[in-house]
Design a protein around this motif. Structure first.
Motif, PDB file in Angstrom:
ATOM      1  N   HIS A  77       0.024  -4.536  15.098  1.00  0.00           N
ATOM      2  CA  HIS A  77       0.916  -3.896  14.137  1.00  0.00           C
ATOM      3  C   HIS A  77       1.735  -2.857  14.881  1.00  0.00           C
ATOM      4  O   HIS A  77       1.222  -2.166  15.772  1.00  0.00           O
ATOM      5  CB  HIS A  77       0.118  -3.204  13.028  1.00  0.00           C
ATOM      6  CG  HIS A  77      -0.688  -4.144  12.196  1.00  0.00           C
ATOM      7  ND1 HIS A  77      -0.144  -5.230  11.544  1.00  0.00           N
ATOM      8  CD2 HIS A  77      -2.009  -4.170  11.896  1.00  0.00           C
ATOM      9  CE1 HIS A  77      -1.094  -5.879  10.885  1.00  0.00           C
ATOM     10  NE2 HIS A  77      -2.231  -5.263  11.085  1.00  0.00           N
TER      11      HIS A  77
ATOM     12  N   ARG B  61      -1.787   9.655  14.787  1.00  0.00           N
ATOM     13  CA  ARG B  61      -1.807  10.002  13.387  1.00  0.00           C
ATOM     14  C   ARG B  61      -1.296   8.905  12.451  1.00  0.00           C
ATOM     15  O   ARG B  61      -1.826   8.705  11.363  1.00  0.00           O
ATOM     16  CB  ARG B  61      -1.005  11.309  13.187  1.00  0.00           C
ATOM     17  CG  ARG B  61      -1.334  12.062  11.922  1.00  0.00           C
ATOM     18  CD  ARG B  61      -2.818  12.232  11.686  1.00  0.00           C
ATOM     19  NE  ARG B  61      -3.499  13.170  12.556  1.00  0.00           N
ATOM     20  CZ  ARG B  61      -3.644  14.464  12.331  1.00  0.00           C
ATOM     21  NH1 ARG B  61      -3.114  15.009  11.266  1.00  0.00           N
ATOM     22  NH2 ARG B  61      -4.323  15.218  13.175  1.00  0.00           N
ATOM     23  N   ALA B  62      -0.277   8.158  12.885  1.00  0.00           N
ATOM     24  CA  ALA B  62       0.311   7.153  11.983  1.00  0.00           C
ATOM     25  C   ALA B  62      -0.732   6.104  11.605  1.00  0.00           C
ATOM     26  O   ALA B  62      -0.882   5.742  10.440  1.00  0.00           O
ATOM     27  CB  ALA B  62       1.512   6.490  12.653  1.00  0.00           C
TER      28      ALA B  62
ATOM     29  N   GLU C   7       6.708   0.526   6.158  1.00  0.00           N
ATOM     30  CA  GLU C   7       6.148   1.743   5.544  1.00  0.00           C
ATOM     31  C   GLU C   7       6.138   2.892   6.538  1.00  0.00           C
ATOM     32  O   GLU C   7       6.421   4.045   6.193  1.00  0.00           O
ATOM     33  CB  GLU C   7       4.722   1.455   5.036  1.00  0.00           C
ATOM     34  CG  GLU C   7       4.733   0.651   3.749  1.00  0.00           C
ATOM     35  CD  GLU C   7       3.372   0.070   3.381  1.00  0.00           C
ATOM     36  OE1 GLU C   7       2.390   0.301   4.123  1.00  0.00           O
ATOM     37  OE2 GLU C   7       3.305  -0.620   2.348  1.00  0.00           O
ATOM     38  N   SER C   8       5.817   2.565   7.784  1.00  0.00           N
ATOM     39  CA  SER C   8       5.795   3.585   8.820  1.00  0.00           C
ATOM     40  C   SER C   8       7.206   4.118   9.095  1.00  0.00           C
ATOM     41  O   SER C   8       7.411   5.320   9.283  1.00  0.00           O
ATOM     42  CB  SER C   8       5.176   2.977  10.080  1.00  0.00           C
ATOM     43  OG  SER C   8       5.179   3.900  11.116  1.00  0.00           O
TER      44      SER C   8
ATOM     45  N   GLU D  56       6.598  -4.945  -0.067  1.00  0.00           N
ATOM     46  CA  GLU D  56       6.150  -3.586  -0.380  1.00  0.00           C
ATOM     47  C   GLU D  56       6.701  -2.571   0.610  1.00  0.00           C
ATOM     48  O   GLU D  56       7.043  -1.452   0.239  1.00  0.00           O
ATOM     49  CB  GLU D  56       4.620  -3.528  -0.398  1.00  0.00           C
ATOM     50  CG  GLU D  56       4.042  -4.207  -1.617  1.00  0.00           C
ATOM     51  CD  GLU D  56       2.576  -3.865  -1.828  1.00  0.00           C
ATOM     52  OE1 GLU D  56       2.070  -2.929  -1.173  1.00  0.00           O
ATOM     53  OE2 GLU D  56       1.951  -4.546  -2.650  1.00  0.00           O
TER      54      GLU D  56
ATOM     55  N   ARG E 111      -3.682   7.704   9.475  1.00  0.00           N
ATOM     56  CA  ARG E 111      -3.288   7.913   8.086  1.00  0.00           C
ATOM     57  C   ARG E 111      -3.347   6.592   7.320  1.00  0.00           C
ATOM     58  O   ARG E 111      -3.845   6.509   6.204  1.00  0.00           O
ATOM     59  CB  ARG E 111      -1.874   8.499   8.027  1.00  0.00           C
ATOM     60  CG  ARG E 111      -1.466   8.928   6.618  1.00  0.00           C
ATOM     61  CD  ARG E 111       0.015   9.282   6.512  1.00  0.00           C
ATOM     62  NE  ARG E 111       0.445  10.201   7.551  1.00  0.00           N
ATOM     63  CZ  ARG E 111       1.389   9.915   8.440  1.00  0.00           C
ATOM     64  NH1 ARG E 111       2.009   8.746   8.416  1.00  0.00           N
ATOM     65  NH2 ARG E 111       1.732  10.792   9.350  1.00  0.00           N
ATOM     66  N   ARG E 112      -2.846   5.537   7.965  1.00  0.00           N
ATOM     67  CA  ARG E 112      -2.853   4.223   7.330  1.00  0.00           C
ATOM     68  C   ARG E 112      -4.277   3.760   7.029  1.00  0.00           C
ATOM     69  O   ARG E 112      -4.566   3.229   5.964  1.00  0.00           O
ATOM     70  CB  ARG E 112      -2.158   3.201   8.239  1.00  0.00           C
ATOM     71  CG  ARG E 112      -1.874   1.886   7.564  1.00  0.00           C
ATOM     72  CD  ARG E 112      -1.033   0.982   8.438  1.00  0.00           C
ATOM     73  NE  ARG E 112      -1.805   0.281   9.428  1.00  0.00           N
ATOM     74  CZ  ARG E 112      -2.551  -0.798   9.162  1.00  0.00           C
ATOM     75  NH1 ARG E 112      -2.607  -1.271   7.941  1.00  0.00           N
ATOM     76  NH2 ARG E 112      -3.228  -1.398  10.108  1.00  0.00           N
TER      77      ARG E 112
ATOM     78  N   LEU F 151       3.873   0.584  14.610  1.00  0.00           N
ATOM     79  CA  LEU F 151       4.136   1.766  13.780  1.00  0.00           C
ATOM     80  C   LEU F 151       5.000   2.767  14.540  1.00  0.00           C
ATOM     81  O   LEU F 151       5.105   2.707  15.763  1.00  0.00           O
ATOM     82  CB  LEU F 151       2.822   2.467  13.405  1.00  0.00           C
ATOM     83  CG  LEU F 151       1.814   1.710  12.554  1.00  0.00           C
ATOM     84  CD1 LEU F 151       0.771   1.052  13.438  1.00  0.00           C
ATOM     85  CD2 LEU F 151       1.128   2.656  11.587  1.00  0.00           C
ATOM     86  N   PHE F 152       5.585   3.693  13.773  1.00  0.00           N
ATOM     87  CA  PHE F 152       6.237   4.843  14.384  1.00  0.00           C
ATOM     88  C   PHE F 152       5.239   5.995  14.333  1.00  0.00           C
ATOM     89  O   PHE F 152       4.848   6.423  13.249  1.00  0.00           O
ATOM     90  CB  PHE F 152       7.502   5.227  13.618  1.00  0.00           C
ATOM     91  CG  PHE F 152       8.565   4.166  13.646  1.00  0.00           C
ATOM     92  CD1 PHE F 152       9.528   4.158  14.646  1.00  0.00           C
ATOM     93  CD2 PHE F 152       8.600   3.163  12.686  1.00  0.00           C
ATOM     94  CE1 PHE F 152      10.511   3.169  14.682  1.00  0.00           C
ATOM     95  CE2 PHE F 152       9.577   2.174  12.711  1.00  0.00           C
ATOM     96  CZ  PHE F 152      10.532   2.186  13.710  1.00  0.00           C
ATOM     97  N   GLU F 153       4.832   6.486  15.506  1.00  0.00           N
ATOM     98  CA  GLU F 153       3.910   7.616  15.526  1.00  0.00           C
ATOM     99  C   GLU F 153       4.628   8.833  14.936  1.00  0.00           C
ATOM    100  O   GLU F 153       4.061   9.640  14.221  1.00  0.00           O
ATOM    101  CB  GLU F 153       3.438   7.895  16.957  1.00  0.00           C
ATOM    102  CG  GLU F 153       2.463   9.041  17.101  1.00  0.00           C
ATOM    103  CD  GLU F 153       1.146   8.798  16.346  1.00  0.00           C
ATOM    104  OE1 GLU F 153       0.845   7.634  16.033  1.00  0.00           O
ATOM    105  OE2 GLU F 153       0.447   9.782  16.063  1.00  0.00           O
TER     106      GLU F 153
ATOM    107  N   PRO G 225       1.903   4.515   1.205  1.00  0.00           N
ATOM    108  CA  PRO G 225       1.543   5.269   2.404  1.00  0.00           C
ATOM    109  C   PRO G 225       1.357   6.763   2.142  1.00  0.00           C
ATOM    110  O   PRO G 225       1.017   7.509   3.049  1.00  0.00           O
ATOM    111  CB  PRO G 225       2.717   5.011   3.353  1.00  0.00           C
ATOM    112  CG  PRO G 225       3.857   4.682   2.457  1.00  0.00           C
ATOM    113  CD  PRO G 225       3.287   4.095   1.191  1.00  0.00           C
TER     114      PRO G 225
ATOM    115  N   ALA H  31       9.013   0.710  -0.024  1.00  0.00           N
ATOM    116  CA  ALA H  31       8.743   2.058   0.501  1.00  0.00           C
ATOM    117  C   ALA H  31       9.993   2.656   1.135  1.00  0.00           C
ATOM    118  O   ALA H  31      10.288   3.850   0.974  1.00  0.00           O
ATOM    119  CB  ALA H  31       7.601   2.009   1.517  1.00  0.00           C
TER     120      ALA H  31
ATOM    121  N   VAL I 115       3.586  -2.976   7.364  1.00  0.00           N
ATOM    122  CA  VAL I 115       3.092  -1.847   8.155  1.00  0.00           C
ATOM    123  C   VAL I 115       4.254  -1.130   8.849  1.00  0.00           C
ATOM    124  O   VAL I 115       4.380   0.095   8.789  1.00  0.00           O
ATOM    125  CB  VAL I 115       2.044  -2.315   9.189  1.00  0.00           C
ATOM    126  CG1 VAL I 115       1.735  -1.199  10.175  1.00  0.00           C
ATOM    127  CG2 VAL I 115       0.772  -2.767   8.488  1.00  0.00           C
TER     128      VAL I 115
ATOM    129  N   MET J 106       0.843  -1.191   0.000  1.00  0.00           N
ATOM    130  CA  MET J 106       0.000   0.000   0.000  1.00  0.00           C
ATOM    131  C   MET J 106       0.884   1.250   0.000  1.00  0.00           C
ATOM    132  O   MET J 106       1.830   1.339   0.765  1.00  0.00           O
ATOM    133  CB  MET J 106      -0.870  -0.033   1.272  1.00  0.00           C
ATOM    134  CG  MET J 106      -1.854   1.090   1.340  1.00  0.00           C
ATOM    135  SD  MET J 106      -2.780   1.161   2.896  1.00  0.00           S
ATOM    136  CE  MET J 106      -2.814  -0.499   3.520  1.00  0.00           C
TER     137      MET J 106
END
Lengths: 274, 196
Positions: free
Chosen positions: B87, A31-32, B116-117, B140, A35-36, B89-91, A3, B144, B113, A1
């Motif tokens: 999952h 927000r992360a 990409e983050s 993917e 947004r996703r 992520l990095f905020e 981003p 990224a 995830v 996807m």
């Protein structure tokens, strides 16, 4: 996807629109993840541009509902993290049993699997008759779903395993009737539920409870909103009441933390001090 | 031990699935003690398999190992592990965030995830590594990272217990370098050593 389909300023525009037009306040969501999810909705719904998304949200009430339901995460299961329920059965229910009347709040209940899990625990401890379980979510669709007590049959094997891992001794299938691909949960459990829409971001405290579940809800909020919601939960919990968060969530950053004792640190169950 | 979140120049994100435990342990075992990078590991594993992996990793390194909780700070010189069933992520550059939404590529945590983050938060300072595995998760995300100017390394599929996952990344053009399993630990150690 990819981003980067939606730009940061477009997200700001969208959030401002949702708040102004409909009162949905997502501005303090983490927000992360937000947004996703917006990107994901655009891909799944095959929307080529932000303008298209924004137009649909503004002009189509059914799409707005769909968007809100999709942007908020509603993934849950019965007896999720079975050891948490084992701890509740062992350490919390004996305390609740001493009260003449038990009020429990499932804040941000999504499709309601955890509410039914708790109702089953109470039933097996002979406490359900004197309990009320309040289940709230900001999504109206979710509220309807919880009320119906109907869940996909294909999940029952997993839920039954979770139930047993949580110390369940009965036959899990006694709690529902199979109808084609659906499991309809018994009215004994359903009649003790009070289901309503409630938005943790904008609504206030509406009762006092002896136990509050708010699991995997705070992870979607930024620290400011987390604090605000924790204050709301604190205001809604009686002294000596129990607070249950998700297994990766924590009170430690909150101003309410000093008012709580960890009951089961790994299970993220706290007890409010006197 | 570096406790500051200021001035992070590099984040190493490592993803793997079936057959990745061995290379992950070798990589962790070779990490320099004085690194300025935060190290983040995402491997597919069963929910509820708590602490076993953390303990295995901790036995291989002097760097602190932590399974991430919501809003934990991103610290240099620490090894962070994606918790099962979330999952990661990095905020932003300072904090992690967790997300329990639907599985991606049949996986939660999903490597895509996190990758990409990482690319969104840290851009060209990311080093991404994709190891052995039996599904397409991670390819993917690695692309990224590469598109954001980061450095991407893929375990040579010929040296992977399960070739499929690194192969997918190579087919997608996400692999900056294809590296033999035995050379990965030293290569990464050299990249992460504190620059004088």
């Amino acid at each position: 996807m990819d981003p980067n389909i939606i730009r940061e300023e477009e997200i700001e525009q969208l959030l401002a629109g949702l708040l102004d037009l409909y009162g949905y306040d997502f501005t303090n969501y983490a927000r992360a993840s937000l947004r996703r999810r917006i990107n994901r909705i655009m891909i799944v719904d095959k929307l080529p541009s932000f303008a298209e998304l924004f137009y649909k949200i503004k002009s189509d009430p059914a799409y707005l509902k769909h968007f809100v339901a999709e942007v908020t995460v509603n993934v849950t299961e019965m007896f999720r993290d079975p050891q948490v329920y084992a701890t509740i059965r062992r350490e919390v229910l004996p305390v609740l049993a001493t009260y003449p009347f038990i009020r429990i709040w499932h804040a941000g209940c999504a499709t309601g699997e955890e509410v039914y899990s708790m109702a089953i625990l109470l039933e097996e401890s002979g406490l359900l008759h004197k309990s009320l379980l309040y289940a709230t979510d900001l999504n109206h669709n979710m509220v309807e779903q919880v009320r119906s007590g109907i869940f996909p049959m294909r999940h029952m094997k997993q839920y039954s395993e979770n139930y047993i891992a949580a110390g369940g001794k009965q036959d899990f299938s006694q709690y529902y009737t199979a109808k084609y691909d659906r499991a309809v949960f018994s009215s004994t459990l359903r009649k003790k539920l009070i289901v309503a829409t409630h938005n943790l971001v904008s609504d206030s405290s509406f009762n006092e409870f002896q136990m509050i579940f708010c699991r995997n809800v705070l992870i979607y909020f930024d620290k400011t909103l987390q604090e605000k919601v924790l204050q709301l939960l604190d205001n809604s919990l009686e002294q000596r009441g129990f607070l249950v968060l998700g297994t990766k969530e924590n009170l430690r950053f909150s101003a309410i933390a000093p008012g709580y004792l960890p009951l089961a640190p790994k299970d993220k169950i706290w007890r409010k001090r006197q | 031990m570096a406790q500051t979140t200021v001035g992070i120049r590099t984040v190493l994100v490592v993803g793997g699935s079936a057959g990745s435990l061995d290379p992950v342990l070798q990589i962790v075992g070779a990490l320099p003690a004085d690194t300025d990078a935060a190290i983040v590991i995402v491997v597919h594993r069963k929910a509820g398999s708590d602490s076993i992996l953390s303990n295995l990793l901790a036995a291989k390194t002097s760097l602190p190992v932590k399974e991430v909780e919501d809003k934990d700070p991103v610290l240099t010189g620490h090894i962070f592990l994606a918790p099962p069933d979330y999952h990661l992520l990095f905020e932003n550059r300072n904090y992690f965030a967790l997300d329990a939404s639907e599985k991606i590529n049949y996986s939660r945590p999903s490597i895509d995830v996190t990758f990409e983050s990482a690319a969104a938060a840290f851009g060209s300072t990311v080093v991404g590594v994709l190891l052995s595995g039996a599904n397409a998760d991670g390819a993917e995300g690695l692309a990224a990272i590469r598109n954001a100017g980061g450095l991407t390394l893929v375990q040579d599929p010929a040296t992977a217990e399960v070739y499929y996952m690194p192969q997918q990344a190579i087919l997608l053009g996400a692999a900056g370098q294809v590296v033999h399993k035995d050379q990965l630990p030293a290569r990464l150690a050299a990249l992460l050593r504190r620059q004088p």
